[in-house]
Design a protein around this motif. Sequence first.
Motif, PDB file in Angstrom:
ATOM      1  N   MET A 122       0.942  -1.250   0.081  1.00  0.00           N
ATOM      2  CA  MET A 122       0.018  -0.019   0.082  1.00  0.00           C
ATOM      3  C   MET A 122       0.758   1.224  -0.015  1.00  0.00           C
ATOM      4  O   MET A 122       1.896   1.303   0.787  1.00  0.00           O
ATOM      5  N   VAL A 123       0.476   2.267  -0.862  1.00  0.00           N
ATOM      6  CA  VAL A 123       1.285   3.288  -0.901  1.00  0.00           C
ATOM      7  C   VAL A 123       0.925   4.291   0.071  1.00  0.00           C
ATOM      8  O   VAL A 123      -0.243   4.557   0.430  1.00  0.00           O
ATOM      9  N   ASN A 124       1.841   4.943   0.776  1.00  0.00           N
ATOM     10  CA  ASN A 124       1.670   5.967   1.865  1.00  0.00           C
ATOM     11  C   ASN A 124       1.949   7.546   1.201  1.00  0.00           C
ATOM     12  O   ASN A 124       2.977   7.432   0.865  1.00  0.00           O
ATOM     13  N   MET A 125       0.870   8.505   1.650  1.00  0.00           N
ATOM     14  CA  MET A 125       1.444   9.691   1.027  1.00  0.00           C
ATOM     15  C   MET A 125       0.710  10.773   1.552  1.00  0.00           C
ATOM     16  O   MET A 125       0.063  10.553   2.942  1.00  0.00           O
ATOM     17  N   LYS A 126       1.260  12.169   1.325  1.00  0.00           N
ATOM     18  CA  LYS A 126       0.473  12.976   2.086  1.00  0.00           C
ATOM     19  C   LYS A 126      -0.217  13.763   1.050  1.00  0.00           C
ATOM     20  O   LYS A 126       0.409  14.202  -0.178  1.00  0.00           O
ATOM     21  N   ILE A 127      -1.443  14.391   1.382  1.00  0.00           N
ATOM     22  CA  ILE A 127      -2.262  15.317   0.824  1.00  0.00           C
ATOM     23  C   ILE A 127      -2.290  16.663   1.304  1.00  0.00           C
ATOM     24  O   ILE A 127      -3.022  16.504   2.685  1.00  0.00           O
ATOM     25  N   ALA A 128      -2.147  17.661   0.615  1.00  0.00           N
ATOM     26  CA  ALA A 128      -2.460  19.043   1.191  1.00  0.00           C
ATOM     27  C   ALA A 128      -3.774  19.322   0.773  1.00  0.00           C
ATOM     28  O   ALA A 128      -3.920  19.543  -0.677  1.00  0.00           O
ATOM     29  N   TYR A 129      -4.777  19.536   1.619  1.00  0.00           N
ATOM     30  CA  TYR A 129      -6.153  20.175   0.822  1.00  0.00           C
ATOM     31  C   TYR A 129      -6.325  21.536   1.175  1.00  0.00           C
ATOM     32  O   TYR A 129      -6.619  21.982   2.369  1.00  0.00           O
ATOM     33  N   ILE A 130      -6.296  22.659   0.390  1.00  0.00           N
ATOM     34  CA  ILE A 130      -6.400  23.875   0.298  1.00  0.00           C
ATOM     35  C   ILE A 130      -7.942  24.342   0.077  1.00  0.00           C
ATOM     36  O   ILE A 130      -8.484  24.099  -0.937  1.00  0.00           O
ATOM     37  N   GLY A 131      -8.440  24.710   1.124  1.00  0.00           N
ATOM     38  CA  GLY A 131      -9.841  24.712   1.028  1.00  0.00           C
ATOM     39  C   GLY A 131     -10.517  23.345   1.857  1.00  0.00           C
ATOM     40  O   GLY A 131     -11.586  23.081   1.566  1.00  0.00           O
ATOM     41  N   GLY A 132      -9.577  23.099   2.855  1.00  0.00           N
ATOM     42  CA  GLY A 132      -9.953  21.829   3.468  1.00  0.00           C
ATOM     43  C   GLY A 132     -11.377  22.176   4.531  1.00  0.00           C
ATOM     44  O   GLY A 132     -11.655  20.935   5.243  1.00  0.00           O
ATOM     45  N   GLY A 133     -11.936  23.069   4.445  1.00  0.00           N
ATOM     46  CA  GLY A 133     -13.297  23.387   5.387  1.00  0.00           C
ATOM     47  C   GLY A 133     -14.468  23.062   4.543  1.00  0.00           C
ATOM     48  O   GLY A 133     -15.613  23.410   5.052  1.00  0.00           O
ATOM     49  N   SER A 134     -14.236  22.910   3.138  1.00  0.00           N
ATOM     50  CA  SER A 134     -15.246  22.499   2.039  1.00  0.00           C
ATOM     51  C   SER A 134     -16.303  21.587   2.875  1.00  0.00           C
ATOM     52  O   SER A 134     -16.194  20.526   3.527  1.00  0.00           O
ATOM     53  N   ARG A 135     -17.640  22.106   2.604  1.00  0.00           N
ATOM     54  CA  ARG A 135     -18.817  21.154   3.100  1.00  0.00           C
ATOM     55  C   ARG A 135     -19.139  20.125   2.145  1.00  0.00           C
ATOM     56  O   ARG A 135     -20.034  19.221   2.386  1.00  0.00           O
ATOM     57  N   VAL A 136     -18.661  20.370   0.759  1.00  0.00           N
ATOM     58  CA  VAL A 136     -19.389  19.479  -0.318  1.00  0.00           C
ATOM     59  C   VAL A 136     -18.176  18.715  -0.771  1.00  0.00           C
ATOM     60  O   VAL A 136     -17.841  17.424  -0.834  1.00  0.00           O
ATOM     61  N   TRP A 137     -16.989  19.333  -1.441  1.00  0.00           N
ATOM     62  CA  TRP A 137     -15.941  18.632  -2.062  1.00  0.00           C
ATOM     63  C   TRP A 137     -15.310  17.801  -1.220  1.00  0.00           C
ATOM     64  O   TRP A 137     -14.556  16.783  -1.499  1.00  0.00           O
ATOM     65  N   ALA A 138     -14.999  18.139   0.154  1.00  0.00           N
ATOM     66  CA  ALA A 138     -13.988  17.556   0.986  1.00  0.00           C
ATOM     67  C   ALA A 138     -14.778  16.216   1.441  1.00  0.00           C
ATOM     68  O   ALA A 138     -13.988  15.282   1.366  1.00  0.00           O
ATOM     69  N   ARG A 139     -16.135  16.228   1.610  1.00  0.00           N
ATOM     70  CA  ARG A 139     -16.793  14.867   1.784  1.00  0.00           C
ATOM     71  C   ARG A 139     -16.656  13.920   0.593  1.00  0.00           C
ATOM     72  O   ARG A 139     -16.363  12.683   0.935  1.00  0.00           O
ATOM     73  N   LYS A 140     -16.709  14.475  -0.543  1.00  0.00           N
ATOM     74  CA  LYS A 140     -16.569  13.507  -1.718  1.00  0.00           C
ATOM     75  C   LYS A 140     -15.225  12.900  -1.678  1.00  0.00           C
ATOM     76  O   LYS A 140     -14.911  11.763  -2.031  1.00  0.00           O
ATOM     77  N   LEU A 141     -14.193  13.796  -1.460  1.00  0.00           N
ATOM     78  CA  LEU A 141     -12.813  13.308  -1.464  1.00  0.00           C
ATOM     79  C   LEU A 141     -12.415  12.055  -0.622  1.00  0.00           C
ATOM     80  O   LEU A 141     -12.113  11.128  -0.558  1.00  0.00           O
ATOM     81  N   MET A 142     -13.145  12.524   0.741  1.00  0.00           N
ATOM     82  CA  MET A 142     -13.087  11.369   1.924  1.00  0.00           C
ATOM     83  C   MET A 142     -13.545  10.088   1.349  1.00  0.00           C
ATOM     84  O   MET A 142     -12.893   9.253   1.780  1.00  0.00           O
ATOM     85  N   TYR A 143     -14.607  10.236   0.895  1.00  0.00           N
ATOM     86  CA  TYR A 143     -15.375   8.993   0.596  1.00  0.00           C
ATOM     87  C   TYR A 143     -14.538   8.095  -0.313  1.00  0.00           C
ATOM     88  O   TYR A 143     -14.304   6.876  -0.435  1.00  0.00           O
ATOM     89  N   ASP A 144     -14.135   9.060  -1.452  1.00  0.00           N
ATOM     90  CA  ASP A 144     -13.486   7.889  -2.725  1.00  0.00           C
ATOM     91  C   ASP A 144     -12.098   7.739  -2.195  1.00  0.00           C
ATOM     92  O   ASP A 144     -11.761   6.621  -2.270  1.00  0.00           O
ATOM     93  N   LEU A 145     -11.230   8.093  -1.162  1.00  0.00           N
ATOM     94  CA  LEU A 145     -10.212   8.045  -0.669  1.00  0.00           C
ATOM     95  C   LEU A 145     -10.432   6.727   0.145  1.00  0.00           C
ATOM     96  O   LEU A 145      -9.680   5.727   0.185  1.00  0.00           O
ATOM     97  N   ALA A 146     -11.576   6.719   0.744  1.00  0.00           N
ATOM     98  CA  ALA A 146     -11.949   5.385   1.721  1.00  0.00           C
ATOM     99  C   ALA A 146     -12.053   4.350   1.014  1.00  0.00           C
ATOM    100  O   ALA A 146     -11.800   2.971   1.410  1.00  0.00           O
ATOM    101  N   LEU A 147     -12.512   4.336  -0.224  1.00  0.00           N
ATOM    102  CA  LEU A 147     -12.966   3.294  -1.218  1.00  0.00           C
ATOM    103  C   LEU A 147     -11.704   2.885  -1.970  1.00  0.00           C
ATOM    104  O   LEU A 147     -11.679   1.987  -2.958  1.00  0.00           O
TER     105      LEU A 147
END
Length: 454
Positions: free
Chosen positions: A1-26
């Motif tokens: 498994m690849v381990n990495m760091k993502i910087a999310y600028i706008g990380g308080g987003s109420r819509v796009w952040a959740r989408k990213l979180m779901y896709d990363l989890a899957l």
Amino acid sequence: MVNMKIAYIGGGSRVWARKLMYDLALEPRISGTVALYDIDLEAALQNEKIGNLISENKESLSKWHYVAVSSIEEALHDADFVIISILPGTFKEMESDVHLPEKYGIYQSVGDTVGIGGHLRALRAIPIYIDIANKIKENAPHAWVINYTNPMSICTRILYKIFPEIKAIGCCHEVFGTQKLLADMVKEMLKIERPKRSEIKVNVLGINHFTWIDKASYKNIDLFPLYKEFSTKYYDEGYQNEGNWEADYFASCNRVKFDLFKQYGLIAAAGDRHLAEFMPHIYLRNLETIEYWKFRLTPVKWRILEREQKIKENKKLINGEMDVRIEESGEEGVGMLAALLGLEDLVTNVNLPNYGQIKGLPKGAIVETNVLIQKDRVRPIYAGQLLPDLNNLMLRHLYNQESIVEAYLTKNKQMAINAYLNDPMVTLPRGQAMQLYDEMLQNTKSYLPDWILK
């Protein structure tokens, strides 16, 4: 498994952040840390809690550590990838962008890319993106950058203007919606099981939100003859493939698409709401015309209500009053991360400087075409050239975008004014047009430098 760091600028987003979180989890092949930076630290802290809840959920296939940080430098330090998803300004400024022109009889269905609203939003976004580009250059020069912010073309252009060596792409899902429409068409016209979106192969060329398809196929079937028949069949009544246009601000009946196919012989590959804003005064002439073409104006008041609803949902998730339900977003951002890490190859549409992938459009301008994404590289796929009538429309918007960028960088207010007056949606006499422009500048003055307010 690849381990990495993502910087999310706008990380308080109420819509796009959740989408990213779901896709990363899957995505089971990668894991790591997501540093959430936002000028609203409290919103980022909420997303930190939500992200970690999602990662700890039994349905999650990978493990991520979400952490809210107080500075962009901290977010970018040692980042492998940078995701940018921000709102340039607030809904107060957006309200002016979208609705003040209505006082003058000018209607905008979105108001975030071109037209008067897109122009003002760009003037707010440019200084923010100048700063972001410099921060990336200083703190994460080798990171891959994925931009989701509109106006997409101008934001991505600034990243390259300020940091020419940046590895940045602009991502948009509008073409995906057209692929889904074509999949529905295949099911209906060929009487077969609906194909997956990814099975609809298209050649994309144009600029963001004004993209076009000149080749489309399913397996060995050319879809253009089918689309001609399909669009003729539904030309008058329209075809609703996603949502109800009378109840959903983001839905339409695709009648603008069908009309543009009738005019140009190519498949317009964005939603009707966006396409309408790029055209001369045809689809947005007045409220009756908009209703005739069966799409909606998206009021900023609704966006404010949606944000409030998302804030309530976030609190319920954090307090355990709502279950975490992981579901795919339909976006391709995480697929791009996997491809850039060398885990797979991916062909998809992105926004990049024109290195020659579209003939007939200026070199360096941000265009949208298919690319091949492989380990640590994004290779544009030659898309061809638009016919002169459509290319002329494309050039008008591209040169307007270039003028806005150059006007800001050189502090040339007259060039900004000229770009504004040259937009197809500015249909007022010059005096009224300038009165509207001055009002709008004043409404967003806290984000603008003195030279453009004089």
